[in-house]
Design a protein around this motif. Sequence first.
Motif, PDB file in Angstrom:
ATOM      1  N   GLY A 268      -6.445 -10.567  10.691  1.00  0.00           N
ATOM      2  CA  GLY A 268      -7.441 -11.807  10.324  1.00  0.00           C
ATOM      3  C   GLY A 268      -8.423 -11.306   9.828  1.00  0.00           C
ATOM      4  O   GLY A 268      -8.894 -10.223   9.777  1.00  0.00           O
ATOM      5  N   GLY A 270     -12.524 -13.080   8.887  1.00  0.00           N
ATOM      6  CA  GLY A 270     -13.556 -14.086   8.821  1.00  0.00           C
ATOM      7  C   GLY A 270     -14.810 -13.856   7.884  1.00  0.00           C
ATOM      8  O   GLY A 270     -14.686 -12.787   7.264  1.00  0.00           O
ATOM      9  N   ALA A 271     -15.884 -14.234   8.287  1.00  0.00           N
ATOM     10  CA  ALA A 271     -17.198 -14.051   7.611  1.00  0.00           C
ATOM     11  C   ALA A 271     -17.538 -12.716   7.986  1.00  0.00           C
ATOM     12  O   ALA A 271     -18.296 -12.040   7.191  1.00  0.00           O
ATOM     13  N   GLY A 272     -17.223 -12.178   9.022  1.00  0.00           N
ATOM     14  CA  GLY A 272     -17.835 -11.065   9.601  1.00  0.00           C
ATOM     15  C   GLY A 272     -16.926  -9.581   8.903  1.00  0.00           C
ATOM     16  O   GLY A 272     -17.454  -8.423   9.071  1.00  0.00           O
ATOM     17  N   VAL A 275      -9.736  -7.875   9.861  1.00  0.00           N
ATOM     18  CA  VAL A 275      -9.303  -6.943  11.196  1.00  0.00           C
ATOM     19  C   VAL A 275      -7.966  -6.342  10.619  1.00  0.00           C
ATOM     20  O   VAL A 275      -7.103  -7.203  10.268  1.00  0.00           O
ATOM     21  N   ASP A 384     -19.550 -18.749  19.939  1.00  0.00           N
ATOM     22  CA  ASP A 384     -18.626 -19.078  19.131  1.00  0.00           C
ATOM     23  C   ASP A 384     -17.192 -19.190  19.679  1.00  0.00           C
ATOM     24  O   ASP A 384     -16.372 -18.613  19.232  1.00  0.00           O
ATOM     25  N   ILE A 401     -12.726 -12.318  21.958  1.00  0.00           N
ATOM     26  CA  ILE A 401     -13.139 -11.251  20.998  1.00  0.00           C
ATOM     27  C   ILE A 401     -14.237 -11.833  20.191  1.00  0.00           C
ATOM     28  O   ILE A 401     -14.881 -12.883  20.626  1.00  0.00           O
ATOM     29  N   ASP A 402     -14.901 -11.411  19.430  1.00  0.00           N
ATOM     30  CA  ASP A 402     -16.007 -11.559  18.361  1.00  0.00           C
ATOM     31  C   ASP A 402     -17.206 -11.873  18.958  1.00  0.00           C
ATOM     32  O   ASP A 402     -17.482 -12.958  19.401  1.00  0.00           O
ATOM     33  N   VAL A 614      -0.444 -12.523  16.079  1.00  0.00           N
ATOM     34  CA  VAL A 614      -1.717 -12.611  15.545  1.00  0.00           C
ATOM     35  C   VAL A 614      -1.232 -12.077  14.157  1.00  0.00           C
ATOM     36  O   VAL A 614      -0.534 -11.030  13.712  1.00  0.00           O
ATOM     37  N   LYS A 623      -6.606 -18.784   8.154  1.00  0.00           N
ATOM     38  CA  LYS A 623      -7.899 -18.112   7.687  1.00  0.00           C
ATOM     39  C   LYS A 623      -7.994 -18.162   6.274  1.00  0.00           C
ATOM     40  O   LYS A 623      -9.230 -17.845   5.783  1.00  0.00           O
ATOM     41  N   LYS A 626     -11.012 -20.062   5.014  1.00  0.00           N
ATOM     42  CA  LYS A 626     -12.399 -19.685   5.501  1.00  0.00           C
ATOM     43  C   LYS A 626     -13.204 -19.430   4.285  1.00  0.00           C
ATOM     44  O   LYS A 626     -12.769 -18.743   3.263  1.00  0.00           O
TER      45      LYS A 626
END
Length: 626
Positions: A268, A270-272, A275, A384, A401-402, A614, A623, A626
């Motif tokens: 997956g 995201g902005a961070g 993974v 979040d 998570i996160d 996942v 995803k 995003k």
Amino acid sequence: MHSPPLTPAATHDRLQLQARPIRSMEIRDKLSATGSHVADPAAMTPQQSPPRSTTAISLKDEGLYHSTAAGPSSRPTSSHNKAATLSPQPHRPKPSFQIGPVESIPSREGSPLGTPVNRSPTNSGSTTPWYPPSRPFTPAGEIDDPYARSKRPPQNKNPQEIEARFIFGRNKDGTLASSNGDQKPEKRHSHLSLHSLVKHKDSSTSLASVAKQSSMAELKRFFRSHKRSASPSGNLHSSRSSTFPLTAPFGDDHGLQKRYGKFGRVLGSGAGGSVRLMKRSSDGVTFAVKEFRAKHNYESEKEYAKKVTAEFCIGSTLHHGNIVETLDIVQEKGKWYEVMEYCPYDLFATVMTGKMSREEVGCCFLQILNGVTYLHAMGLAHRDLKLDNVVINEHGILKIIDFGSASVFRYPFESGIVEACGIVGSDPYLAPEVCNEIKYDPQPADIWSLAIIFCCMSLRRFPWKAPRLSDKSFKLFCARPDEPQQMQSHVSALPTSKAHQQRPGSSSKSHEIMTPAHGSHGHSDEHENNAQNLYPSSSSRDGELKGPIRLLRLLPRESRAVIGKMLELEPKKRATIEDIWQDPWVSSSHICRQDEDGTVHKSANHMHTLEGQVGGSAHSSRKSTK
Ligand SMILES: Nc1ncnc2c1ncn2[C@@H]1O[C@H](COP(=O)(O)OP(=O)(O)OP(=O)(O)O)[C@@H](O)[C@H]1O
């Protein structure tokens, strides 16, 4: 009616579960640029444990946080001394609260987790506040404490203006000395400076093995001895044993792959960051490894490293069956990697299979509540919470998570709450005050998000796109049921969100996912029919239904009271964690759990759906928007 529909696969390819994720990292970046609060390890002093509790968790043990060692803001009080006596704790902390056998429950005489309940004043006349047993204990602040955080002047950040006695050099013998010549003993419990790690950016740097060291001086010694004792290949081997077989504390140039195996598929992103799976061939252990996003041009190397390591510092401090284990952080070739326990299933995808039974949904909700209870007891808010931020292991145990958006809301020996600011989270899960207030208590905001998670699991759709009066579904939820055209006074008083308009990087882009299989195997017909009638667009009959009942009637009957309280618009009136645990439905529900030693206790009344992989197709398509 513009509401995010849950549409059967037979008719649509995608389910428009409209989540507009406010990307935490972006928000953090912007917030830090404006000086707003973000998860900043240097500024954090999370909760400490009671000295009497064997289940205590002390972040000081991890050597990651402490109150300022010296300087104008330090606390030379009895409280300060107390803090010193609390740490270090010799061993890795145990879970925050013990949970009993799950099969033994459904009586109000016991907690939902099968252990005795401290009865609340409301149900027993006792004055003992109810809480899940042996939660981490937060030492309270003294009344009128002159050293309370709120009473201290802000710390001077200008190095030129720092008094000489607070600037430390080093004596010949290696001990710390202030620049005015005073010799100071090395502090045993000062914190691990993240900045010191940043200096080592060219090597592969792992914090996990040093996380338990409680002194920066020790850390520095460690670096020095590492330089001396490293083999020609630069490889160090530690004898440390762990549930997760960590090896070298500071590896060689390709330490990441050497220690954790080869990169596999993307789980997956995201902005961070993104993974990926890593599988180690030597022992077959699989890890989830997050490669943090690249540094933005506008941030310094130091700022960037601070943001990245903040997430690791929080994650690695938390040890609970419903929170993913954060194992290591590695810096390699200018990139940062966070190594985590791998969980193969994704709650979002699992929900979208449409196969979850009502009992399973209840168990999932309570497992997340369990994790959040622990987190809040540690003085941390997640900020979040959403389906996407919960993964599931092969035993049906849910893991949050996160921690990239987490904030500290309570410090040890402080009674006040540190409010959060900024719109952080994902639109459908945001509490109204997050959008409308400049500052807010992040605890009720987490509780709201938890209730939205429950609604999503039960209905397989979001109740609204965002908690704004411009969103018709939310507006109808806010309306007073007996006065159809009139909004409740406090609701109509909600300002148009200025903060929201200013939100950096906001976009109206839809958050789409793949459609689940049609039908809900575990849900009652009543429940299913209600779900279809949620929105006026699909049923004019209910078009005028106003107020919370509009949403609550669609949920399992027994859950309505507590979810209604969790979705109270006014944060101060919203159900607290304690209130939730006291609810009759919650306290009589069966819940699966996993002890820290890995033992799994499964509830007898339901199975967990282990299908939503996942990184599966549903996840990927979600995803990608995003
Ligand atoms: N430990 C894990 N095991 C399995 N999958 C994981 C794990 N951690 C993360 N993932 C997957 O990777 C995705 C992205 O992870 P994460 O939320 O940490 O990234 P992010 O960039 O911070 O996302 P966001 O933009 O939501 O902040 C998750 O939604 C999940 O599907």
